[in-house]
Design a protein around this motif. Structure first.
Motif, PDB file in Angstrom:
ATOM      1  N   THR A 267       0.737  -1.279   0.183  1.00 52.99           N
ATOM      2  CA  THR A 267       0.229  -0.189  -0.206  1.00 52.99           C
ATOM      3  C   THR A 267       0.588   1.788   0.022  1.00 52.99           C
ATOM      4  O   THR A 267       0.746   2.331  -0.584  1.00 52.99           O
ATOM      5  CB  THR A 267      -0.422   0.251   1.089  1.00 52.99           C
ATOM      6  N   ILE A 268       2.474   0.645   0.474  1.00 52.03           N
ATOM      7  CA  ILE A 268       3.326   2.364   0.781  1.00 52.03           C
ATOM      8  C   ILE A 268       3.465   2.475  -0.810  1.00 52.03           C
ATOM      9  O   ILE A 268       3.358   3.336  -1.195  1.00 52.03           O
ATOM     10  CB  ILE A 268       4.358   2.172   1.648  1.00 52.03           C
ATOM     11  N   ILE A 269       3.681   1.702  -1.486  1.00 50.19           N
ATOM     12  CA  ILE A 269       4.390   1.852  -2.275  1.00 50.19           C
ATOM     13  C   ILE A 269       3.157   2.435  -3.882  1.00 50.19           C
ATOM     14  O   ILE A 269       3.816   2.608  -4.079  1.00 50.19           O
ATOM     15  CB  ILE A 269       4.923   0.566  -3.011  1.00 50.19           C
TER      16      ILE A 269
ATOM     17  N   LYS B 116       2.826 -10.930  14.121  1.00 46.05           N
ATOM     18  CA  LYS B 116       2.111 -10.487  13.312  1.00 46.05           C
ATOM     19  C   LYS B 116       2.415  -9.519  12.262  1.00 46.05           C
ATOM     20  O   LYS B 116       1.443  -8.484  12.505  1.00 46.05           O
ATOM     21  CB  LYS B 116       3.156  -9.033  14.627  1.00 46.05           C
ATOM     22  N   ARG B 117       2.300 -10.005  11.572  1.00 50.22           N
ATOM     23  CA  ARG B 117       2.619  -9.647   9.898  1.00 50.22           C
ATOM     24  C   ARG B 117       1.457  -9.252   9.512  1.00 50.22           C
ATOM     25  O   ARG B 117       0.272  -9.703   9.405  1.00 50.22           O
ATOM     26  CB  ARG B 117       3.372 -10.077   8.714  1.00 50.22           C
ATOM     27  N   LEU B 118       1.109  -7.634   9.063  1.00 46.71           N
ATOM     28  CA  LEU B 118      -0.359  -7.592   8.250  1.00 46.71           C
ATOM     29  C   LEU B 118      -0.643  -7.502   7.255  1.00 46.71           C
ATOM     30  O   LEU B 118      -0.488  -7.850   5.889  1.00 46.71           O
ATOM     31  CB  LEU B 118      -0.773  -6.630   8.370  1.00 46.71           C
ATOM     32  N   LEU B 119      -1.902  -9.070   6.855  1.00 47.47           N
ATOM     33  CA  LEU B 119      -2.260  -9.522   5.788  1.00 47.47           C
ATOM     34  C   LEU B 119      -3.121  -8.769   4.821  1.00 47.47           C
ATOM     35  O   LEU B 119      -2.654  -8.684   3.319  1.00 47.47           O
ATOM     36  CB  LEU B 119      -3.030 -11.136   6.316  1.00 47.47           C
ATOM     37  N   LEU B 120      -3.829  -7.631   5.476  1.00 49.42           N
ATOM     38  CA  LEU B 120      -4.755  -7.069   4.313  1.00 49.42           C
ATOM     39  C   LEU B 120      -4.723  -5.971   4.667  1.00 49.42           C
ATOM     40  O   LEU B 120      -5.846  -5.852   5.887  1.00 49.42           O
ATOM     41  CB  LEU B 120      -6.436  -7.992   3.988  1.00 49.42           C
ATOM     42  N   ASP B 121      -5.187  -4.563   5.031  1.00 47.15           N
ATOM     43  CA  ASP B 121      -5.321  -3.360   5.260  1.00 47.15           C
ATOM     44  C   ASP B 121      -6.516  -3.023   3.918  1.00 47.15           C
ATOM     45  O   ASP B 121      -7.063  -3.450   3.490  1.00 47.15           O
ATOM     46  CB  ASP B 121      -4.146  -2.853   4.528  1.00 47.15           C
ATOM     47  N   GLU B 122      -6.630  -1.267   4.152  1.00 44.49           N
ATOM     48  CA  GLU B 122      -7.785  -0.905   3.842  1.00 44.49           C
ATOM     49  C   GLU B 122      -7.785  -0.951   1.770  1.00 44.49           C
ATOM     50  O   GLU B 122      -8.764  -1.033   1.404  1.00 44.49           O
ATOM     51  CB  GLU B 122      -7.771   1.124   4.239  1.00 44.49           C
ATOM     52  N   ARG B 123      -6.564  -0.451   1.805  1.00 48.27           N
ATOM     53  CA  ARG B 123      -6.546  -0.899   0.387  1.00 48.27           C
ATOM     54  C   ARG B 123      -7.259  -2.502  -0.563  1.00 48.27           C
ATOM     55  O   ARG B 123      -7.794  -2.543  -1.192  1.00 48.27           O
ATOM     56  CB  ARG B 123      -4.742  -0.730  -0.524  1.00 48.27           C
TER      57      ARG B 123
ATOM     58  N   ILE C  41     -10.607  -2.742  -2.957  1.00 49.23           N
ATOM     59  CA  ILE C  41     -10.228  -3.912  -3.990  1.00 49.23           C
ATOM     60  C   ILE C  41     -10.875  -5.203  -3.743  1.00 49.23           C
ATOM     61  O   ILE C  41     -11.494  -5.577  -5.021  1.00 49.23           O
ATOM     62  CB  ILE C  41      -8.620  -5.226  -3.976  1.00 49.23           C
ATOM     63  N   ALA C  42     -11.228  -6.215  -2.834  1.00 50.73           N
ATOM     64  CA  ALA C  42     -12.597  -6.758  -2.868  1.00 50.73           C
ATOM     65  C   ALA C  42     -13.142  -6.289  -2.743  1.00 50.73           C
ATOM     66  O   ALA C  42     -13.806  -7.570  -3.392  1.00 50.73           O
ATOM     67  CB  ALA C  42     -11.836  -7.866  -1.349  1.00 50.73           C
TER      68      ALA C  42
END
Lengths: 70, 133
Positions: A36-38, B57-64, B68-69
């Motif tokens: 997302t940053i990219i 702790k790695r984030l899998l999905l965010d707002e973007r 898209i989904a």
């Protein structure tokens, strides 16, 4: 249909001004993925208002110092 | 690569495998046996276990990703709706008040499922490529 505003940002510049912060570090700070940053740096994604505020806070600047309307 | 992209590629591969198996069995056996090839589509249900398991702790999905989904799901349902209306109108035009076999409902449901999943998967890949502006 509502036309989306053309928003550009200075995230890449601000990252380098902040001790060359990595994309990964910024992503962790604001709670998004590095992809997302990219996309943001390539001006291919316009973030939500909440994320825009988080980004501004991460750089300790005002939101209009990060985002501008083209 | 985002879990959504992996999920989309997985859905396309599974659908392609089941379609290829269907054609193979249709050629060497009969339609009834060949139709069973679409049972392979059930493997799509494994996607959440395969791609959406949180690793540390790695984030899998965010707002973007969610954006898209959502857009991709809308594309899938729009395609399904267009296909559904087209088939319904054509059936009425061709068959008139005639009778259609009950099994056509099964085929229609399966076709709808494939359209939604493939439409959604292709839209996910296209939107990631475009950056989902």
């Amino acid at each position: 249909m509502i036309k989306e505003p053309n928003i550009i940002n200075k995230i890449r510049r601000l990252r380098f001004d902040n001790n060359e912060m990595t994309q990964e570090a910024l992503a962790d700070m604001v709670g998004v993925t590095r992809q997302t940053i990219i996309a943001l740096e390539a001006n291919k994604y316009v973030p939500s208002l909440g994320l825009a505020f988080k980004l501004a806070r991460a750089f300790k600047v005002k939101i209009e110092d990060v985002f501008q309307e083209k | 690569m985002s879990p959504l992209q992996k999920d989309a590629i997985f859905s396309i591969v599974i659908t392609a495998v089941s379609a290829a198996l269907f054609l193979f069995l249709l050629f060497y056996k009969n339609f009834q046996i060949a139709f069973a090839a679409f049972a392979v589509l059930g493997l799509i249900g494994l996607a959440p276990r395969l791609f959406y398991r949180k690793a540390g702790k790695r984030l899998l999905l965010d707002e973007r990703d969610r954006d898209i989904a959502d857009k991709a799901a809308k594309v899938g349902f729009r395609l399904f709706w267009v296909a559904f209306i087209t088939v319904a109108v054509l059936t009425a035009l061709i068959m008139g008040d005639g009778v259609i076999p009950a099994s056509s409902l099964t085929y229609a449901a399966l076709g709808g499922f494939i359209i939604i999943f493939i439409g959604r998967a292709i839209a996910v890949l296209v939107l990631y490529r475009q950056g989902a502006k």
